[in-house]
Design a protein around this motif. Structure first.
Motif, PDB file in Angstrom:
ATOM      1  N   UNK A  92       0.239  -0.005  -0.556  1.00 45.22           N
ATOM      2  CA  UNK A  92      -0.996  -0.146   0.209  1.00 45.22           C
ATOM      3  C   UNK A  92      -0.733   0.251   1.653  1.00 45.22           C
ATOM      4  N   UNK A  93      -1.630   1.017   2.230  1.00 47.17           N
ATOM      5  CA  UNK A  93      -1.592   1.319   3.660  1.00 47.17           C
ATOM      6  C   UNK A  93      -2.859   0.731   4.272  1.00 47.17           C
ATOM      7  N   UNK A  94      -2.687  -0.246   5.146  1.00 52.01           N
ATOM      8  CA  UNK A  94      -3.811  -0.943   5.754  1.00 52.01           C
ATOM      9  C   UNK A  94      -3.959  -0.492   7.198  1.00 52.01           C
ATOM     10  N   UNK A  95      -5.206  -0.414   7.649  1.00 50.76           N
ATOM     11  CA  UNK A  95      -5.526   0.123   8.972  1.00 50.76           C
ATOM     12  C   UNK A  95      -4.914   1.517   9.101  1.00 50.76           C
ATOM     13  N   UNK A  96      -5.359   2.391   8.228  1.00 48.27           N
ATOM     14  CA  UNK A  96      -4.775   3.726   8.081  1.00 48.27           C
ATOM     15  C   UNK A  96      -4.767   4.510   9.388  1.00 48.27           C
ATOM     16  N   UNK A  97      -5.795   4.380  10.204  1.00 46.76           N
ATOM     17  CA  UNK A  97      -5.898   5.162  11.439  1.00 46.76           C
ATOM     18  C   UNK A  97      -5.242   4.477  12.624  1.00 46.76           C
ATOM     19  N   UNK A  98      -4.572   3.348  12.395  1.00 43.96           N
ATOM     20  CA  UNK A  98      -3.880   2.613  13.461  1.00 43.96           C
ATOM     21  C   UNK A  98      -4.850   2.228  14.579  1.00 43.96           C
ATOM     22  N   UNK A  99      -6.043   1.762  14.193  1.00 42.72           N
ATOM     23  CA  UNK A  99      -7.070   1.393  15.172  1.00 42.72           C
ATOM     24  C   UNK A  99      -6.652   0.155  15.956  1.00 42.72           C
ATOM     25  N   UNK A 100      -7.001   0.125  17.242  1.00 41.86           N
ATOM     26  CA  UNK A 100      -6.760  -1.042  18.091  1.00 41.86           C
ATOM     27  C   UNK A 100      -7.968  -1.960  17.971  1.00 41.86           C
ATOM     28  N   UNK A 101      -7.740  -3.202  17.552  1.00 40.40           N
ATOM     29  CA  UNK A 101      -8.854  -4.125  17.382  1.00 40.40           C
ATOM     30  C   UNK A 101      -8.368  -5.550  17.622  1.00 40.40           C
ATOM     31  N   UNK A 102      -9.332  -6.459  17.837  1.00 44.31           N
ATOM     32  CA  UNK A 102      -9.040  -7.802  18.297  1.00 44.31           C
ATOM     33  C   UNK A 102      -9.788  -8.813  17.436  1.00 44.31           C
ATOM     34  N   UNK A 103      -9.193  -9.996  17.315  1.00 49.52           N
ATOM     35  CA  UNK A 103      -9.911 -11.039  16.593  1.00 49.52           C
ATOM     36  C   UNK A 103     -10.924 -11.706  17.519  1.00 49.52           C
ATOM     37  N   UNK A 104     -11.621 -12.705  16.988  1.00 48.94           N
ATOM     38  CA  UNK A 104     -12.725 -13.284  17.745  1.00 48.94           C
ATOM     39  C   UNK A 104     -12.266 -13.963  19.025  1.00 48.94           C
ATOM     40  N   UNK A 105     -11.018 -14.468  19.079  1.00 49.82           N
ATOM     41  CA  UNK A 105     -10.530 -15.116  20.300  1.00 49.82           C
ATOM     42  C   UNK A 105      -9.791 -14.146  21.207  1.00 49.82           C
ATOM     43  N   UNK A 106      -9.722 -12.879  20.827  1.00 58.13           N
ATOM     44  CA  UNK A 106      -9.150 -11.876  21.713  1.00 58.13           C
ATOM     45  C   UNK A 106      -7.716 -11.505  21.434  1.00 58.13           C
ATOM     46  N   UNK A 107      -7.111 -12.050  20.391  1.00 56.98           N
ATOM     47  CA  UNK A 107      -5.731 -11.688  20.082  1.00 56.98           C
ATOM     48  C   UNK A 107      -5.685 -10.301  19.459  1.00 56.98           C
ATOM     49  N   UNK A 108      -4.687  -9.511  19.865  1.00 51.30           N
ATOM     50  CA  UNK A 108      -4.524  -8.171  19.332  1.00 51.30           C
ATOM     51  C   UNK A 108      -4.089  -8.235  17.876  1.00 51.30           C
ATOM     52  N   UNK A 109      -4.821  -7.557  17.007  1.00 52.31           N
ATOM     53  CA  UNK A 109      -4.466  -7.518  15.590  1.00 52.31           C
ATOM     54  C   UNK A 109      -3.461  -6.406  15.312  1.00 52.31           C
ATOM     55  N   UNK A 110      -2.898  -6.443  14.121  1.00 53.12           N
ATOM     56  CA  UNK A 110      -1.877  -5.475  13.743  1.00 53.12           C
ATOM     57  C   UNK A 110      -2.473  -4.085  13.577  1.00 53.12           C
ATOM     58  N   UNK A 111      -1.655  -3.087  13.855  1.00 53.44           N
ATOM     59  CA  UNK A 111      -2.049  -1.707  13.649  1.00 53.44           C
ATOM     60  C   UNK A 111      -1.809  -1.289  12.213  1.00 53.44           C
ATOM     61  N   UNK A 112      -1.377  -0.053  12.018  1.00 48.27           N
ATOM     62  CA  UNK A 112      -1.133   0.462  10.674  1.00 48.27           C
ATOM     63  C   UNK A 112      -0.009  -0.317  10.000  1.00 48.27           C
ATOM     64  N   UNK A 113      -0.243  -0.721   8.751  1.00 49.30           N
ATOM     65  CA  UNK A 113       0.736  -1.501   7.996  1.00 49.30           C
ATOM     66  C   UNK A 113       0.934  -0.861   6.625  1.00 49.30           C
ATOM     67  N   UNK A 114       2.175  -0.829   6.198  1.00 46.19           N
ATOM     68  CA  UNK A 114       2.514  -0.298   4.881  1.00 46.19           C
ATOM     69  C   UNK A 114       3.103  -1.423   4.042  1.00 46.19           C
ATOM     70  N   UNK A 115       2.577  -1.603   2.840  1.00 42.59           N
ATOM     71  CA  UNK A 115       3.058  -2.642   1.931  1.00 42.59           C
ATOM     72  C   UNK A 115       3.411  -2.018   0.583  1.00 42.59           C
ATOM     73  N   UNK A 116       4.510  -2.470   0.017  1.00 43.83           N
ATOM     74  CA  UNK A 116       4.943  -2.037  -1.309  1.00 43.83           C
ATOM     75  C   UNK A 116       4.950  -3.264  -2.212  1.00 43.83           C
ATOM     76  N   UNK A 117       4.354  -3.153  -3.394  1.00 47.24           N
ATOM     77  CA  UNK A 117       4.232  -4.317  -4.268  1.00 47.24           C
ATOM     78  C   UNK A 117       4.675  -3.985  -5.695  1.00 47.24           C
ATOM     79  N   UNK A 118       5.102  -5.048  -6.382  1.00 51.27           N
ATOM     80  CA  UNK A 118       5.535  -4.920  -7.775  1.00 51.27           C
ATOM     81  C   UNK A 118       5.120  -6.173  -8.523  1.00 51.27           C
ATOM     82  N   UNK A 119       4.537  -6.005  -9.711  1.00 49.19           N
ATOM     83  CA  UNK A 119       4.181  -7.140 -10.566  1.00 49.19           C
ATOM     84  C   UNK A 119       4.742  -6.918 -11.961  1.00 49.19           C
TER      85      UNK A 119
END
Length: 749
Positions: free
Chosen positions: A719-746
């Motif tokens: 999974x690649x989350x926030x693909x465009x590495x957008x800068x965004x903030x939560x409701x209280x103003x904390x900086x959220x994570x940029x682009x994230x890559x996750x690898x999973x196995x079940x």
């Protein structure tokens, strides 16, 4: 579990859509036949798009949004403009839920006190847990990547004849870009189901969750050198949050709480359920839940120690810091008894539900700080933190011994519900009516400030009325409902000598829904729903005729009046399901207008928008799976989430508006008071600026491959989350994570 009180699922069902709900009416109901709007997310959907957090899940339903507050460890997603209540198997609970043993998540929308008692006007989020299976099955899951790690294990099967078990375990660790921030969760559960007879089932479930985290700091820390404060062109007063000139230094990842911030939660939950069918016409369900928890928190505050110090962005100092410690012990017992009767009278069919609910919720709320003598012994560089060169020397926890808050809260409720479902014209018309009475008692004790101690005993009546009409059976169905709710207040009214009356809400909704592209030979279909609604919540305001000089307090002159109204007008559209065997999709659209409608004693507030409510929210998902040929088992997916800008808070000294241009240039501060009332005039304190979170659009993608080796079924995905590495903030103003890559196995077998 008996079909009247359980949603029927199949172990072989891989569909992304759900057909039934249990939460809307407390009995098994098809989604298309519910007068209440419900969105259901299945575990297949959550896993494919890696949605382990509540705020992520709420972003993909109509009425929800992508606003986040996950770093607190107890995020409260919004539904239809109001914070939602969390439920577990139909019981309200403290804290959030894990996904390790979740069968489905039901978002039940609107005021719902007739069904559940005390509840939010926006709705509830009901997490329904998995049950033991008759056949042995085992599973392992691991997901690792940027700021994220999640490991799960499960086992289920028979213990003896007609006795079955299930166990689940989870360890999850979440990080983020902010210094010192971490969030760790351990969860374990065990469930047993005893099929006593064909018509009698008993279930017992235990779950324990332990969570440890550093919450991080709310808002960006910025420093302006050589700056001047600005006088408001509107009020003529100095707006100390506004600056001009100078040079901006941004500390995007700075955590003002430092390494000493420590939060620890432990929640244990016991569930039991007994179901018995007396005959084909009469069934009984008895539920019980007991949970107890502990929450402790170490950190820094101000003279009111649980408040974070207010940053002076001109000097670059967080002044007046003070250590504090919280230790809370919530405990709740709740029980439900549902008696369901099914019968016919002439051409009509009926389901009559009689329910009794009891609950007793208590919480101890003591807080400690450091004595003035011990506080004076700490270095000035610790008490007045220099952001550019912070002193993380910390404090001795054994010296935090001065009690400054000592409170107790207790809620008791006995509720009775009578609900009727009537079918007319061979099921073409369905009418629903629910009436509930609650004997609600609340008590708030403040041992440090006894003047704030009070109690309340209130008889509450709530109702839900609705109907469903099959215009084109299965394809076009009209529905409407009217419902109410109430929430408790712990504010003492000195005029009446009691707690404030519960805050009441009322909602109306009408719309249409149905299924299209349905394949009669399979569960494939696209479910759609569209509705418009209006929710009014009464809010308290101070009585202008009340005076502190009155000493009799005979109840004739209340200090607060519940005559203010907050209103949300909303439109929702939702598509969810499987277009073909290969394509699954969802599409949601929400338009909200949330504002203060009436505030008679302070009319300048009328028309002011509510906080944390984007006017527009969109989401979509698309999943394609190869079902034939050499690539069989390969799947790819895409998601999009969008929120328009929204008002986050009424900022004061040291606040900032994030993301207007660039946080490294001149977009961090604004002198524009953006909140305006119905006359177009700015509204807010003289020294306030308004923090507006900018619009944000996020994109995620994933790819996975499912294959078998003997009896073992493997799923490998990325999974690649926030693909465009957008800068965004939560409701209280904390900086959220940029682009994230996750690898999973079940692994399943």
């Amino acid at each position: 579990m008996l079909p009247e009180f359980a949603v029927r699922t199949s172990a072989k069902d891989t569909s992304m859509r759900a057909e039934e709900t249990l939460g809307a009416m407390r009995i098994n109901t098809l989604l298309v036949e519910s007068p209440i709007t419900v969105t259901v997310l299945k575990p297949e959907f959550l896993e494919a798009f890696s949605l382990s957090q509540e705020h992520e899940q709420a972003a993909f339903i109509a009425g929800g949004n992508a606003i986040t507050e996950w770093q607190t460890g107890a995020a409260t997603p919004s539904l239809r403009g109001f914070g939602a209540n969390f439920y577990r198997n139909g019981f309200q609970r403290w804290g959030y839920n894990t996904t390790v043993n979740i069968e489905r998540v039901e978002f039940v929308k609107g005021p719902l006190a007739a069904t559940f008692g005390r509840s939010s006007p926006g709705g509830i989020i009901n997490y329904i847990t998995k049950r033991a299976q008759r056949k042995p099955a085992y599973g392992f899951y691991h997901n690792t990547g940027t700021y994220y790690q999640n490991t799960e294990m499960s086992a289920t099967g028979p213990v003896a004849k007609n006795l079955f078990y299930r166990t689940d375990f989870q360890y999850m660790k979440i990080g983020g870009p902010q210094d010192f921030f971490f969030h760790r969760t351990w969860a374990a559960s065990a469930s047993f189901t005893w099929q006593i007879s064909k018509n009698t089932v008993w279930m017992f479930d235990f779950e324990q969750k332990v969570q440890t985290l550093n919450r991080g700091h709310a808002g960006l820390i910025m420093r302006w050198t050589g700056a001047n404060q600005v006088m408001s062109p509107v009020t003529g007063a100095w707006n100390t949050g506004q600056v001009t000139g100078g040079r901006l230094i941004s500390y995007s990842y700075f955590n003002a709480r430092g390494p000493d911030e420590y939060n620890h939660r432990k929640i244990s939950t016991f569930d039991t359920r007994f179901e018995h069918r007396f005959s084909r016409y009469l069934s009984l369900r008895i539920n019980g839940q007991y949970y107890f928890g502990n929450y402790e928190r170490w950190g820094w505050g101000t003279n009111e120690p649980t408040n974070i110090p207010v940053y002076n962005m001109i000097t670059g100092i967080l002044p007046g810091r003070r250590p504090y410690y919280e230790n809370h012990d919530p405990r709740t017992f709740a029980g439900q008894a549902d008696l369901l009767s099914e019968f016919k009278i002439g051409p009509t069919s009926h389901k009559l539900l009689l329910t009794m609910d009891v609950s007793d919720a208590r919480d101890k709320l003591p807080d400690w700080t450091m004595s003035a003598e011990n506080l004076a012994a700490l270095p000035d560089t610790i008490l007045n933190l220099r952001v550019a060169n912070p002193d993380w020397g910390g404090f001795d926890r054994s010296l935090v011994t001065e009690l400054f808050h000592d409170r107790r809260v207790r809620y008791e409720d006995i509720g009775f519900l009578l609900s009727e479902r009537m079918e007319l014209l061979r099921g073409r018309v369905l009418l629903y009516a629910s009436l509930r009475h609650d004997d609600f008692r609340a008590r708030y004790d403040d041992y440090m400030e006894p003047s704030k101690t009070g109690s309340l005993n209130k008889n509450m009546f709530n109702e839900t009325y609705g109907g469903v009409v099959h215009i084109i059976p299965g394809k076009l169905i009209a529905f409407a409902n009217r419902s109410t709710s109430f929430t408790a207040s712990t504010t003492y009214d000195r005029g009446t000598g009691k707690l404030q009356d519960p805050v009441t809400s009322r909602g109306i909704e009408a719309g249409a829904r149905g299924e299209i592209l349905k394949d009669p030979g399979s569960r494939r279909a696209l479910y759609w729903s569209a509705s418009a609604y209006q929710i009014d919540r009464k809010i308290a305001q101070r009585n202008p005729y009340y005076s502190d000089d009155d000493s009799d307090y005979d109840g004739s002159m209340p200090e607060y009046l519940n005559n203010g109204i907050e209103r949300v007008n909303g439109v929702e559209v939702e598509f969810f399901g499987d277009i073909t065997r290969q394509f699954s999709m969802s599409l949601t659209y929400t338009k909200l207008d949330a504002f203060v409608k009436d505030y008679p004693e302070e009319p300048e507030r009328e028309g002011v928008p509510l906080l944390y409510v984007p006017k527009t929210s969109l989401s979509s998902t698309l999943r394609y799976e190869v079902t034939e040929g050499p690539m069989r088992g390969f799947a790819v997916g895409f998601t999009m989430r969008h929120n328009s800008e929204y008002f986050a808070r009424y900022g004061t000294f040291g606040s900032q508006v994030t993301g207007v241009d660039s946080i490294t240039q001149n977009g961090g501060i604004t002198g524009n008071l953006r909140v305006k009332n119905k006359n177009g005039d700015p509204y807010g304190p003289n020294n306030a600026i308004e923090e507006v979170r900018p619009a944000i659009t996020l994109f995620d993608i994933f790819a996975e491959y499912v294959f078998c080796t003997g009896k073992y079924r493997h799923t490998v995905g990325v999974n690649i989350k926030n693909l465009t590495d957008a800068v965004w903030y939560n409701s209280s103003g904390q900086l959220n994570a940029g682009c994230q890559i996750q690898v999973r196995y079940r692994l399943r077998f």
